[in-house]
Scaffold this motif. Structure first.
Motif: not given
Length: 110
Positions: A95-109
């Motif tokens: 359902r592509k939910i909760y994606m924003d917080s995950v992508w924000n964390e991934i982008q740190k790396y």
């Protein structure tokens, strides 16, 4: 999977995690609907021993009540990572939910 096959897989995982210089983040997937299995804990041990940055994705968050997601995610983190130094995120690939917080964390790396 036989014991011998498990050992071979374990050796492959260790070699991959310890020798791949390109790895900048490990995304450890677990099923939010279940307590961590023995295999989940074994894989978590490989991840921790690698010394690489890691996040835990509690997948299939769409399969449980939205009011329970945060508490179950916290319980899952306490079970796998009691000191809390590895962030745990609920996630739903379907359902592509909760994606924003995950992508924000991934982008740190990246």
């Amino acid at each position: 999977m036989s014991k011998k096959e498990q050992e071979q897989v374990g050796e492959f995982i260790e070699e991959y995690l310890f020798n791949r210089e390109q790895i900048c983040l490990i995304i450890f997937l677990v099923d939010i609907r279940h307590s961590p299995t023995g295999n989940d804990r074994l894989m978590y041990d490989y991840v921790i021993r690698s010394g690489l940055p890691c996040i835990i994705l509690a997948n299939k968050a769409d399969k449980i009540a939205i009011t329970k997601v945060n508490n179950i995610s916290k319980d899952l983190q306490k079970s796998l990572n009691p000191i809390g130094d590895i962030p745990t995120f609920p996630f739903s690939s379907e359902r592509k939910i909760y994606m924003d917080s995950v992508w924000n964390e991934i982008q740190k790396y990246i």
